[in-house]
Design a protein around this motif. Structure first.
Motif, PDB file in Angstrom:
ATOM      1  N   VAL A 165       0.848  -1.198   0.000  1.00 41.17           N
ATOM      2  CA  VAL A 165       0.000   0.000   0.000  1.00 41.17           C
ATOM      3  C   VAL A 165       0.882   1.245   0.000  1.00 41.17           C
ATOM      4  CG1 VAL A 165      -1.639   1.348   1.394  1.00 41.17           C
ATOM      5  CG2 VAL A 165      -2.003  -1.101   1.051  1.00 41.17           C
ATOM      6  N   GLY A 166       1.942   1.232   0.783  1.00 44.84           N
ATOM      7  CA  GLY A 166       2.863   2.372   0.823  1.00 44.84           C
ATOM      8  C   GLY A 166       3.536   2.628  -0.514  1.00 44.84           C
ATOM      9  N   THR A 167       3.949   1.563  -1.189  1.00 41.16           N
ATOM     10  CA  THR A 167       4.582   1.750  -2.506  1.00 41.16           C
ATOM     11  C   THR A 167       3.573   2.298  -3.510  1.00 41.16           C
ATOM     12  OG1 THR A 167       4.143  -0.546  -3.181  1.00 41.16           O
ATOM     13  CG2 THR A 167       6.300  -0.072  -2.186  1.00 41.16           C
ATOM     14  N   LEU A 168       2.339   1.853  -3.403  1.00 41.21           N
ATOM     15  CA  LEU A 168       1.290   2.342  -4.294  1.00 41.21           C
ATOM     16  C   LEU A 168       1.044   3.834  -4.074  1.00 41.21           C
ATOM     17  CD1 LEU A 168      -0.827   1.394  -6.411  1.00 41.21           C
ATOM     18  CD2 LEU A 168      -2.400   1.120  -4.512  1.00 41.21           C
ATOM     19  N   ILE A 169       0.964   4.251  -2.831  1.00 43.85           N
ATOM     20  CA  ILE A 169       0.719   5.663  -2.514  1.00 43.85           C
ATOM     21  C   ILE A 169       1.903   6.536  -2.930  1.00 43.85           C
ATOM     22  CG2 ILE A 169       0.389   7.314  -0.620  1.00 43.85           C
ATOM     23  CD1 ILE A 169      -1.182   5.083   0.821  1.00 43.85           C
ATOM     24  N   LEU A 170       3.118   6.069  -2.644  1.00 45.85           N
ATOM     25  CA  LEU A 170       4.312   6.844  -2.985  1.00 45.85           C
ATOM     26  C   LEU A 170       4.652   6.791  -4.474  1.00 45.85           C
ATOM     27  CD1 LEU A 170       6.683   5.988  -0.003  1.00 45.85           C
ATOM     28  CD2 LEU A 170       5.516   8.158  -0.445  1.00 45.85           C
ATOM     29  N   GLY A 171       4.087   5.809  -5.161  1.00 41.92           N
ATOM     30  CA  GLY A 171       4.385   5.663  -6.583  1.00 41.92           C
ATOM     31  C   GLY A 171       5.798   5.175  -6.847  1.00 41.92           C
ATOM     32  N   VAL A 172       6.322   4.382  -5.920  1.00 44.39           N
ATOM     33  CA  VAL A 172       7.663   3.837  -6.097  1.00 44.39           C
ATOM     34  C   VAL A 172       7.554   2.352  -6.409  1.00 44.39           C
ATOM     35  CG1 VAL A 172       8.760   5.518  -4.576  1.00 44.39           C
ATOM     36  CG2 VAL A 172       7.951   3.371  -3.618  1.00 44.39           C
ATOM     37  N   PRO A 173       8.513   1.807  -7.135  1.00 42.54           N
ATOM     38  CA  PRO A 173       8.452   0.374  -7.447  1.00 42.54           C
ATOM     39  C   PRO A 173       8.746  -0.465  -6.202  1.00 42.54           C
ATOM     40  CG  PRO A 173      10.496   1.304  -8.274  1.00 42.54           C
ATOM     41  CD  PRO A 173       9.671   2.456  -7.752  1.00 42.54           C
ATOM     42  N   GLU A 174       8.168  -1.655  -6.187  1.00 41.00           N
ATOM     43  CA  GLU A 174       8.443  -2.587  -5.091  1.00 41.00           C
ATOM     44  C   GLU A 174       9.894  -3.031  -5.187  1.00 41.00           C
ATOM     45  OE1 GLU A 174       5.738  -5.894  -5.173  1.00 41.00           O
ATOM     46  OE2 GLU A 174       4.132  -4.581  -5.868  1.00 41.00           O
ATOM     47  N   GLN A 175      10.515  -3.161  -4.035  1.00 40.97           N
ATOM     48  CA  GLN A 175      11.903  -3.608  -3.996  1.00 40.97           C
ATOM     49  C   GLN A 175      11.949  -5.042  -3.499  1.00 40.97           C
ATOM     50  OE1 GLN A 175      14.447  -0.992  -1.813  1.00 40.97           O
ATOM     51  NE2 GLN A 175      13.588   0.847  -2.744  1.00 40.97           N
ATOM     52  N   GLU A 176      12.851  -5.795  -4.088  1.00 44.85           N
ATOM     53  CA  GLU A 176      13.055  -7.166  -3.624  1.00 44.85           C
ATOM     54  C   GLU A 176      13.837  -7.109  -2.317  1.00 44.85           C
ATOM     55  OE1 GLU A 176      12.107 -10.169  -4.959  1.00 44.85           O
ATOM     56  OE2 GLU A 176      10.925  -9.020  -6.397  1.00 44.85           O
ATOM     57  N   PHE A 177      13.402  -7.901  -1.346  1.00 44.33           N
ATOM     58  CA  PHE A 177      14.141  -7.973  -0.096  1.00 44.33           C
ATOM     59  C   PHE A 177      13.881  -9.321   0.550  1.00 44.33           C
ATOM     60  CE2 PHE A 177      10.028  -6.168   0.983  1.00 44.33           C
ATOM     61  CZ  PHE A 177       9.661  -6.867   2.117  1.00 44.33           C
ATOM     62  N   ALA A 178      14.809  -9.731   1.368  1.00 41.33           N
ATOM     63  CA  ALA A 178      14.671 -10.968   2.127  1.00 41.33           C
ATOM     64  C   ALA A 178      14.851 -10.616   3.595  1.00 41.33           C
ATOM     65  CB  ALA A 178      15.719 -11.986   1.692  1.00 41.33           C
ATOM     66  N   PHE A 179      13.887 -10.986   4.390  1.00 37.60           N
ATOM     67  CA  PHE A 179      13.929 -10.650   5.808  1.00 37.60           C
ATOM     68  C   PHE A 179      15.053 -11.385   6.521  1.00 37.60           C
ATOM     69  CE2 PHE A 179      12.740 -11.630  10.201  1.00 37.60           C
ATOM     70  CZ  PHE A 179      12.645 -10.343  10.703  1.00 37.60           C
ATOM     71  N   GLU A 180      15.742 -10.665   7.378  1.00 32.53           N
ATOM     72  CA  GLU A 180      16.754 -11.258   8.252  1.00 32.53           C
ATOM     73  C   GLU A 180      16.461 -10.787   9.668  1.00 32.53           C
ATOM     74  OE1 GLU A 180      20.729 -10.303   7.014  1.00 32.53           O
ATOM     75  OE2 GLU A 180      20.190 -10.503   4.916  1.00 32.53           O
ATOM     76  N   ALA A 181      16.562 -11.663  10.607  1.00 29.30           N
ATOM     77  CA  ALA A 181      16.298 -11.328  12.003  1.00 29.30           C
ATOM     78  C   ALA A 181      17.547 -10.725  12.645  1.00 29.30           C
ATOM     79  CB  ALA A 181      15.828 -12.542  12.768  1.00 29.30           C
ATOM     80  N   SER A 182      17.888  -9.503  12.224  1.00 30.58           N
ATOM     81  CA  SER A 182      19.043  -8.825  12.816  1.00 30.58           C
ATOM     82  C   SER A 182      18.772  -7.323  12.846  1.00 30.58           C
ATOM     83  CB  SER A 182      20.309  -9.110  12.000  1.00 30.58           C
ATOM     84  OG  SER A 182      20.265  -8.429  10.764  1.00 30.58           O
ATOM     85  N   TRP A 183      19.411  -6.657  13.804  1.00 25.97           N
ATOM     86  CA  TRP A 183      19.250  -5.199  13.897  1.00 25.97           C
ATOM     87  C   TRP A 183      19.858  -4.502  12.690  1.00 25.97           C
ATOM     88  CZ3 TRP A 183      15.741  -3.059  16.553  1.00 25.97           C
ATOM     89  CH2 TRP A 183      15.316  -3.623  17.747  1.00 25.97           C
ATOM     90  N   GLN A 184      20.925  -5.056  12.164  1.00 25.50           N
ATOM     91  CA  GLN A 184      21.572  -4.447  10.997  1.00 25.50           C
ATOM     92  C   GLN A 184      20.622  -4.430   9.808  1.00 25.50           C
ATOM     93  OE1 GLN A 184      24.533  -2.869  11.126  1.00 25.50           O
ATOM     94  NE2 GLN A 184      23.939  -2.130   9.117  1.00 25.50           N
ATOM     95  N   TRP A 185      19.900  -5.528   9.600  1.00 26.63           N
ATOM     96  CA  TRP A 185      18.935  -5.580   8.496  1.00 26.63           C
ATOM     97  C   TRP A 185      17.834  -4.548   8.713  1.00 26.63           C
ATOM     98  CZ3 TRP A 185      13.710  -6.383   7.961  1.00 26.63           C
ATOM     99  CH2 TRP A 185      13.258  -6.535   6.650  1.00 26.63           C
ATOM    100  N   VAL A 186      17.345  -4.436   9.948  1.00 21.55           N
ATOM    101  CA  VAL A 186      16.297  -3.456  10.256  1.00 21.55           C
ATOM    102  C   VAL A 186      16.799  -2.051   9.969  1.00 21.55           C
ATOM    103  CG1 VAL A 186      14.910  -2.440  12.107  1.00 21.55           C
ATOM    104  CG2 VAL A 186      15.125  -4.930  11.939  1.00 21.55           C
ATOM    105  N   LEU A 187      17.990  -1.724  10.429  1.00 23.19           N
ATOM    106  CA  LEU A 187      18.550  -0.381  10.212  1.00 23.19           C
ATOM    107  C   LEU A 187      18.774  -0.092   8.724  1.00 23.19           C
ATOM    108  CD1 LEU A 187      21.096  -0.234  13.174  1.00 23.19           C
ATOM    109  CD2 LEU A 187      18.871   0.914  12.992  1.00 23.19           C
ATOM    110  N   ASP A 188      19.270  -1.077   7.987  1.00 28.13           N
ATOM    111  CA  ASP A 188      19.475  -0.899   6.548  1.00 28.13           C
ATOM    112  C   ASP A 188      18.148  -0.736   5.815  1.00 28.13           C
ATOM    113  OD1 ASP A 188      22.180  -1.152   6.968  1.00 28.13           O
ATOM    114  OD2 ASP A 188      22.280  -3.257   6.324  1.00 28.13           O
ATOM    115  N   SER A 189      17.116  -1.436   6.255  1.00 21.92           N
ATOM    116  CA  SER A 189      15.814  -1.404   5.588  1.00 21.92           C
ATOM    117  C   SER A 189      15.054  -0.103   5.833  1.00 21.92           C
ATOM    118  CB  SER A 189      14.955  -2.579   6.042  1.00 21.92           C
ATOM    119  OG  SER A 189      15.573  -3.781   5.665  1.00 21.92           O
ATOM    120  N   LEU A 190      15.381   0.598   6.902  1.00 17.98           N
ATOM    121  CA  LEU A 190      14.681   1.854   7.201  1.00 17.98           C
ATOM    122  C   LEU A 190      14.818   2.854   6.056  1.00 17.98           C
ATOM    123  CD1 LEU A 190      15.420   2.449  10.982  1.00 17.98           C
ATOM    124  CD2 LEU A 190      13.272   1.774   9.928  1.00 17.98           C
ATOM    125  N   SER A 191      15.951   2.848   5.394  1.00 18.30           N
ATOM    126  CA  SER A 191      16.148   3.807   4.299  1.00 18.30           C
ATOM    127  C   SER A 191      15.652   3.272   2.953  1.00 18.30           C
ATOM    128  CB  SER A 191      17.620   4.190   4.192  1.00 18.30           C
ATOM    129  OG  SER A 191      18.395   3.042   3.897  1.00 18.30           O
TER     130      SER A 191
END
Length: 176
Positions: free
Chosen positions: A100-126
């Protein structure tokens, strides 16, 4: 009638009053108005619970309880509805929020794979963060509004239906 259905599904109020995480609210939990089931308190509870179900933060129950106390919503129902997002449903719901967020912002969906780590969370914020958080915000408000007015309408409909049945019974008893 929604009241009967909701009453059967509600958790025990003593269990909620004694919950270790909710002890921060102290005596506020003993307000009897937080435990009543009526159209207004249930509609508010749906609004509060559904809103916080889509907020991606830990301790959603505590946040929902705090707001339920402030707005005089039914406390057990507000807390229970937060569990719509649970470990089984959370991935699908939050992925939908991202879409829904990508639709509203008009940005393409990005491929990502979830990782259970703080580093992944911090990298994904941007990268996926803005679309995800916007989707969560929009859906939390949308479902909160739908929940509030949906319960109001459902409750009203069931009361009118019960009035009709009672009127019909009274007519039938007079005719006999």
């Amino acid at each position: 009638m929604p009241k009967k259905i909701i009453k059967r599904m509600m958790p025990d109020h003593n269990k909620i009053k004694n919950h270790k995480h909710l002890s921060i609210f102290g005596e506020l939990l003993h307000n009897p108005n937080l435990w009543h089931l009526n159209r207004r308190s249930v509609a508010k509870a749906f609004a509060v619970g559904l809103f916080f179900a889509f907020v991606p933060v830990p301790f959603q129950m505590i946040l929902a309880a705090g707001i339920a106390i402030i707005v005089h919503a039914n406390l057990p129902l507000s807390i229970a509805l937060v569990w719509i997002t649970n470990p089984l449903t959370m991935p699908a719901i939050f992925y939908f929020c991202y879409l829904v967020g990508t639709l509203i912002l008009g940005v393409p969906e990005q491929e990502f794979a979830f990782e259970a780590s703080w580093q992944w969370v911090l990298d994904s914020l941007s990268t996926i963060g803005p679309a995800f958080f916007l989707g969560c915000a929009v859906l939390s408000v949308l479902f909160s509004i739908i929940g509030y007015f949906g319960i109001q309408a459902l409750w009203r409909h069931s009361v009118v239906k019960e009035w009709g049945k009672r009127k019909l019974r009274n007519i039938n008893s007079v005719e006999k």
